[in-house]
Design an enzyme around this catalytic site. Sequence first.
Site, short mmCIF file in Angstrom:
data_model
loop_
_atom_site.label_atom_id
_atom_site.label_comp_id
_atom_site.label_asym_id
_atom_site.label_seq_id
_atom_site.Cartn_x
_atom_site.Cartn_y
_atom_site.Cartn_z
N HIS A 299 31.94 56.55 44.57
CA HIS A 299 31.09 56.52 43.39
C HIS A 299 29.65 56.64 43.87
O HIS A 299 29.19 55.82 44.66
CB HIS A 299 31.32 55.17 42.68
CG HIS A 299 30.87 55.13 41.27
ND1 HIS A 299 29.59 55.38 40.88
CD2 HIS A 299 31.56 54.85 40.13
CE1 HIS A 299 29.50 55.25 39.56
NE2 HIS A 299 30.68 54.94 39.08
N HIS A 342 27.66 44.66 40.92
CA HIS A 342 26.36 45.01 41.47
C HIS A 342 25.37 43.86 41.31
O HIS A 342 25.38 43.15 40.32
CB HIS A 342 25.85 46.23 40.67
CG HIS A 342 24.66 46.91 41.22
ND1 HIS A 342 23.79 47.63 40.44
CD2 HIS A 342 24.17 46.99 42.47
CE1 HIS A 342 22.83 48.12 41.18
NE2 HIS A 342 23.04 47.75 42.42
N GLU A 348 17.20 46.12 35.03
CA GLU A 348 17.82 47.19 34.25
C GLU A 348 17.88 46.83 32.76
O GLU A 348 18.61 45.92 32.37
CB GLU A 348 19.24 47.44 34.77
CG GLU A 348 19.30 47.72 36.27
CD GLU A 348 20.73 47.83 36.78
OE1 GLU A 348 21.68 47.81 35.98
OE2 GLU A 348 20.90 47.93 38.02
N HIS A 373 19.72 43.31 32.58
CA HIS A 373 20.20 42.70 33.81
C HIS A 373 19.02 42.70 34.77
O HIS A 373 18.67 43.72 35.35
CB HIS A 373 21.41 43.46 34.35
CG HIS A 373 22.56 43.44 33.39
ND1 HIS A 373 22.86 44.50 32.56
CD2 HIS A 373 23.45 42.47 33.08
CE1 HIS A 373 23.91 44.18 31.80
NE2 HIS A 373 24.28 42.95 32.10
N HIS A 379 26.06 41.97 37.69
CA HIS A 379 26.57 42.68 36.52
C HIS A 379 27.68 43.63 36.96
O HIS A 379 27.83 43.91 38.15
CB HIS A 379 25.47 43.42 35.77
CG HIS A 379 24.63 44.30 36.65
ND1 HIS A 379 23.64 43.81 37.45
CD2 HIS A 379 24.63 45.64 36.84
CE1 HIS A 379 23.06 44.81 38.10
NE2 HIS A 379 23.65 45.94 37.77
N HIS A 397 39.60 63.08 34.35
CA HIS A 397 39.40 62.46 33.04
C HIS A 397 37.98 62.75 32.59
O HIS A 397 37.03 62.60 33.36
CB HIS A 397 39.63 60.94 33.16
CG HIS A 397 39.23 60.19 31.93
ND1 HIS A 397 39.85 60.39 30.72
CD2 HIS A 397 38.27 59.26 31.71
CE1 HIS A 397 39.30 59.60 29.81
NE2 HIS A 397 38.33 58.91 30.39
#
Length: 445
Positions: A299, A342, A348, A373, A379, A397
Amino acid sequence: MNAPFRPQPLTTNETGYMPGFGNGFETEALPGALPIGRNSPQRCAYGLYAEQLSGSPFTAPRATNERSWLYRIRPTVAHWGAFEKVDAGLWRTAPCAEVDLPLSPLRWDPLPLPEGKVSFLEGIRTITTAGDAGSQSGMGAHIYLITRSMEDEYFYNADAEMMFVPQQGGLRISTEFGVIDLRPTEIAVIPRGVKIRVEVPEGPARGYLCENYGGAFTLPERGPIGANCLANQRDFLTPVAAYEDREVPSRLTVKSGGSFWRTEIGQSPLDVVAWHGNYAPYKYDLRRFSPVGPVLFDHADPSIFTVLTSPSETPGTANIDFVIFPDRWLVAENTFRPPWYHMNVMSEFMGLIEGVYDAKTGGGFTPGGFSLHNCMLPHGPDMDAFEKASAAELKPHKLEGTMAFMFETRLPQKVTRFAAEAPQFQRSYTNYGHTLAKHFNPNQR
Ligand SMILES: [Fe+2]
């Protein structure tokens, strides 16, 4: 001319714009209004005045030097009067320490549109502030709730550049540089000091507004990605010149140092007949963002989805990153595909324009809602998102019909009293991690 103010319908005509980002644009609403080969002729065409609007110090390096020349019916000094301080409503400016909430991730349901008639200036609800507007660093995150157009009312913000992120309903932002029509999934950026009138031709509108006290938003570096993808320069649109010769009693409101000042003037200040330069408002359709991501496993960091960045003096450390989570294919093999758990030095503020955000599939984060956050607060996916993603068959997907975004800043964000006391504040959100099951079994790999 000078008939009662009537908002016009939003147009889908894209020919009223010039493509490009940071270009030296030039545009004129009357032929020959723009001087050729010089900025300040002895007499301008049509009896216009020349005025320079500088968004950077004169001496800024070429890459960040921003200014435009405006050829207008009256210079701004003539759109001036005796200013009186007026109530700021629920618009707050950093530094602003109104409340001290317990350490927690924070989330809110959407704020409802008010019943009465509320203009842009009356309809700002500040949620967070960060940094210090006076030192030109940090940001404010706001919700706008607008039920009436400004009529013969004008505004400019000396504290910040403003990014509009509509979530519901269209906006028309008439500016000194021309007219910007805006719909949800589009954004507009209005540079510091540019006079505007905000209209809602299609009825009530709700969205997010980021005040950027720091360096102007610019495109992020693409590094090894190369010359294409992410936000491309040609998809940014700056309006062509459009002026108003409108001699009617009007009001100009200025935001400066967190205070609001208002004066009566006798005409529209949106009287720029021609202009040239690289300091101008623009719009961008977030659906034109070309996402880049992992095509085998793992990711990428969410910075891969940065649309615009407001740099600080420290390289790679943004005053604000504007990041989106748009429709995209997920194809990574043997990978937990939603955002990972994270903790972050950055703070954020998230919003949701439409659809479902893939880290929060268990409900509670709905279009129009928002979350915070802050620096070094944990989070990540909720229980529903974790369990589904851990068990999902990993065929390609497509995430569809979704558009979440983030105003991410290096400075901690402080919540306003309004946001802390709003009935939409989700007090139970702090414990969403408690629903995550313990799966550990030392006897089973
Ligand atoms: Fe994060």
